[in-house]
Design a protein around this motif. Sequence first.
Motif, PDB file in Angstrom:
ATOM      1  N   ARG A 219      -1.766  25.552  38.898  1.00 19.71           N
ATOM      2  CA  ARG A 219      -2.587  24.360  38.730  1.00 19.71           C
ATOM      3  C   ARG A 219      -3.704  24.317  39.759  1.00 19.71           C
ATOM      4  NH1 ARG A 219       1.861  19.572  37.589  1.00 19.71           N
ATOM      5  NH2 ARG A 219       2.992  20.701  35.977  1.00 19.71           N
TER       6      ARG A 219
ATOM      7  N   LEU B 123      -5.064  26.952  41.393  1.00 16.15           N
ATOM      8  CA  LEU B 123      -6.029  28.020  41.094  1.00 16.15           C
ATOM      9  C   LEU B 123      -6.871  27.668  39.870  1.00 16.15           C
ATOM     10  CD1 LEU B 123      -3.929  31.235  41.826  1.00 16.15           C
ATOM     11  CD2 LEU B 123      -5.636  30.136  43.280  1.00 16.15           C
ATOM     12  N   ALA B 124      -6.243  27.057  38.874  1.00 16.38           N
ATOM     13  CA  ALA B 124      -7.004  26.663  37.682  1.00 16.38           C
ATOM     14  C   ALA B 124      -8.076  25.649  38.060  1.00 16.38           C
ATOM     15  CB  ALA B 124      -6.079  26.095  36.611  1.00 16.38           C
ATOM     16  N   ALA B 125      -7.735  24.712  38.953  1.00 17.83           N
ATOM     17  CA  ALA B 125      -8.727  23.716  39.391  1.00 17.83           C
ATOM     18  C   ALA B 125      -9.871  24.393  40.141  1.00 17.83           C
ATOM     19  CB  ALA B 125      -8.072  22.647  40.254  1.00 17.83           C
TER      20      ALA B 125
ATOM     21  N   GLY C 293     -10.892  27.312  39.561  1.00 18.50           N
ATOM     22  CA  GLY C 293     -11.635  28.030  38.528  1.00 18.50           C
ATOM     23  C   GLY C 293     -12.570  27.156  37.724  1.00 18.50           C
ATOM     24  N   TYR C 294     -12.209  25.888  37.525  1.00 13.40           N
ATOM     25  CA  TYR C 294     -13.085  25.053  36.694  1.00 13.40           C
ATOM     26  C   TYR C 294     -13.967  24.132  37.530  1.00 13.40           C
ATOM     27  CZ  TYR C 294      -9.644  21.139  36.845  1.00 13.40           C
ATOM     28  OH  TYR C 294      -8.800  20.136  37.219  1.00 13.40           O
TER      29      TYR C 294
ATOM     30  N   ALA D  78     -20.416  28.938  39.104  1.00 11.29           N
ATOM     31  CA  ALA D  78     -20.597  29.824  37.953  1.00 11.29           C
ATOM     32  C   ALA D  78     -20.255  31.274  38.280  1.00 11.29           C
ATOM     33  CB  ALA D  78     -22.027  29.711  37.437  1.00 11.29           C
ATOM     34  N   ASP D  79     -20.598  31.736  39.484  1.00 14.42           N
ATOM     35  CA  ASP D  79     -20.406  33.153  39.786  1.00 14.42           C
ATOM     36  C   ASP D  79     -19.208  33.373  40.715  1.00 14.42           C
ATOM     37  OD1 ASP D  79     -21.538  31.927  41.924  1.00 14.42           O
ATOM     38  OD2 ASP D  79     -22.995  33.504  42.363  1.00 14.42           O
ATOM     39  N   LEU D  80     -18.222  32.485  40.642  1.00 15.92           N
ATOM     40  CA  LEU D  80     -17.032  32.629  41.482  1.00 15.92           C
ATOM     41  C   LEU D  80     -16.263  33.889  41.091  1.00 15.92           C
ATOM     42  CD1 LEU D  80     -15.333  30.985  43.634  1.00 15.92           C
ATOM     43  CD2 LEU D  80     -13.907  30.305  41.709  1.00 15.92           C
TER      44      LEU D  80
ATOM     45  N   GLN E 206     -12.824  35.444  41.066  1.00 13.99           N
ATOM     46  CA  GLN E 206     -11.421  35.050  41.247  1.00 13.99           C
ATOM     47  C   GLN E 206     -10.660  36.055  42.106  1.00 13.99           C
ATOM     48  OE1 GLN E 206      -8.443  35.863  37.947  1.00 13.99           O
ATOM     49  NE2 GLN E 206     -10.158  35.288  36.677  1.00 13.99           N
TER      50      GLN E 206
ATOM     51  N   ILE F 225     -10.164  34.957  45.906  1.00 13.41           N
ATOM     52  CA  ILE F 225      -9.585  33.650  46.243  1.00 13.41           C
ATOM     53  C   ILE F 225      -8.263  33.813  47.012  1.00 13.41           C
ATOM     54  CG2 ILE F 225      -8.725  31.460  45.335  1.00 13.41           C
ATOM     55  CD1 ILE F 225     -11.694  32.000  44.766  1.00 13.41           C
TER      56      ILE F 225
ATOM     57  N   GLY G  78      -6.729  36.215  44.385  1.00 12.20           N
ATOM     58  CA  GLY G  78      -6.650  35.546  43.083  1.00 12.20           C
ATOM     59  C   GLY G  78      -5.311  35.647  42.380  1.00 12.20           C
TER      60      GLY G  78
END
Lengths: 409, 409
Positions: free
Chosen positions: A325, A327-329, A331-332, A336-338, A340, A343, A356
């Motif tokens: 949850r 990591l998903a947060a 991600g969104y 734009a150019d993150l 993963q 991380i 990641g």
Amino acid sequence: MPVNLQAPDPSALHPVPGVRLGIAMAGMRKANRRDLTVIALDEGSAVAGVFTQNRFCAAPVQVAREHLALGAGTRALVVNTGNANAGTGEDGLARARATCAALAQLMQLRPEQVLPFSTGVIMEPLPVERIEAGLPAALADLKADNWAVAAEAIMTTDTVPKAASRQMQVDGHTVTVTGISKGAGMIRPNMATMLSFVATDANIEPAALQALVREAADLSFNRITVDGDTSTNDSFVLIASRRAGHAPITALDTPAGRALRDAVVAVAEQLAQAIVRDGEGATKFITVQVEGGRSVQECQQVAYAIAHSPLVKTAFYASDPNLGRILAAVGYAGIADLDQGRIELYLDDVHVATRGGRHPDYRDEDGQRVMKQSEITVRVGLGRGEAQAVVWTCDLSHDYVSINADYRS
Amino acid sequence: MPVNLQAPDPSALHPVPGVRLGIAMAGMRKANRRDLTVIALDEGSAVAGVFTQNRFCAAPVQVAREHLALGAGTRALVVNTGNANAGTGEDGLARARATCAALAQLMQLRPEQVLPFSTGVIMEPLPVERIEAGLPAALADLKADNWAVAAEAIMTTDTVPKAASRQMQVDGHTVTVTGISKGAGMIRPNMATMLSFVATDANIEPAALQALVREAADLSFNRITVDGDTSTNDSFVLIASRRAGHAPITALDTPAGRALRDAVVAVAEQLAQAIVRDGEGATKFITVQVEGGRSVQECQQVAYAIAHSPLVKTAFYASDPNLGRILAAVGYAGIADLDQGRIELYLDDVHVATRGGRHPDYRDEDGQRVMKQSEITVRVGLGRGEAQAVVWTCDLSHDYVSINADYRS
């Protein structure tokens, strides 16, 4: 139950020379409840404020902004609970102005030297006549050591009064910073508002004070979130009575400026965190720290995405180290150019995810151990720069839903 | 309990010529559960997709995008539940590719002609060997009238299977559009994913199909929100077997293009709304309609601010016509020059607020009556333009917290 937060010890709240507070029961919404506070400032005081960005800002916020902009020299603040005077249109503005006029007359000031603040139910007409009737008692009560009483009087649905105080030395002179705040959600049911009033006797020039209030807000009240809702009445006011004997502070990047800045930021931070600790239904206090971003702004964006996610917040409530949850947060969050693959994620000292993915040494029981604590730090590394940001929040519990669903029933 | 949503009647789901579905029990996470679906497409089919914008997108999403971009002519989709293959790094990519290779070998295709989809728990390795073992049974089961079974087989924590189907005439030829979807939150506990597969036999050119999938997503799946969290696996795939006898559709702004567009949008909208109706803990289905904006984008911004507000969502749960929470959300939606004096608010037919304040004729019992319904439309007028947008959401209940807090325990 607030998270590690007690009512302040009145003797630990240092009076601020030049600032007196008076409290009365005006029967704004309930009888026998302290609900009206006057903060009287000696002549020569400087005042600066930051206010809600909500376009539906309340009438008192509009009037307070207007009066500050006139630069007439603020001499009094008047704060009522029980009614927020928000969503009340032209009539609400007239009532906020009438409040200022009433206090100005009693104190022999001009109305623009008074700033009004209201908190409580919204979309109901402000009972100005009760404020007018209560003001003499508030004025009769004016004294310098009334901070603890005022902290209680500005509460709405807060469960604990919130106050903080510091002293430090500037050029051999003792300087005090004392403040109070209220608010238990960014916007509580239909009780609106975060309010905070911080006063110091430091001798600081108005322009530097204005810079300080913005910086302090950015490092405190602008870093907290309970539910992501922004109130219509949020206000943070910084008062300088300028009574301390040191040479005037004209800029924040001087030794005296830095000392004052640190003290004001510390008080504001403590008051801001107190709001989260008393957040609606909060059972945990969460620090979200995002590092390694290209800008503070993108770090904040990620921190808020985590702090606002209902899924992350319910996981904290459940003491569930649910990596996905968080990591998903990340991600969104909108970078734009993150990448993963760069991380990193820590829960306190536990290295949960690397590049990641799940860290090879990570064991669920280690995450569980941290998640069971009442205070937790989530640390995210973005691996793309040097900037960082911190946000404080609380978990999302059954009680949050109960408090907000049952409020009007 | 889903809001006004029943399992589809299998006989109402029209088979799509050129598209067959096969389902197997692969024991991905639980025994005796249909968890593996193959969708086989006749040669000459066109496929287009839109995928999650989450930067932590799952391995199958990366592989599906890659295979579509190669333009090798998609001939099969393979969908597993029980494991999302998300947050699994390089190893996850290898497993998604292995899945495609295994199915390609059995069907005598090239791996890039296969698109993989996964949904279920995240951050756990995908058991590819179970998929490989299950594929022969799925292939043996391939048939055109298997849509209802597939709708059930792609479920994770959904409580009701979701499917929709339409037929229309193009140049005297019957054209079918049938689809399925799953997902009960944008990202369910740690069961990730919204998935939707819609197929038509319409004879549409690939470029037009690509335009259609984007437009349909914008008018359906991009308009729903349960909790504001965006999954790592969200995928919407539109398949055209191109078996219908009509002349090819080369653009959407032709009579045949519009007819197909309307049918695909209607199916996608029904599938998207079904996800909200089956939202975690949902007790109400809310349509948020924002009008009078300068752009669709700003209308969406306001609609999402309302639909994401925990305070607004708990008010719906409590059947509390809490005007202030909705107006406050409009105010903080981020339109810098919004004039609160032009805001109108309706709950269904009830005019709640006008010119930014309570409507003089509004009575609390009228708002209450609407708020008690299981389907509610919130209509906001911004009074600054001609644009509009709609978002569908559900309320925030005690069950949402329970479902998300208790999931792993």
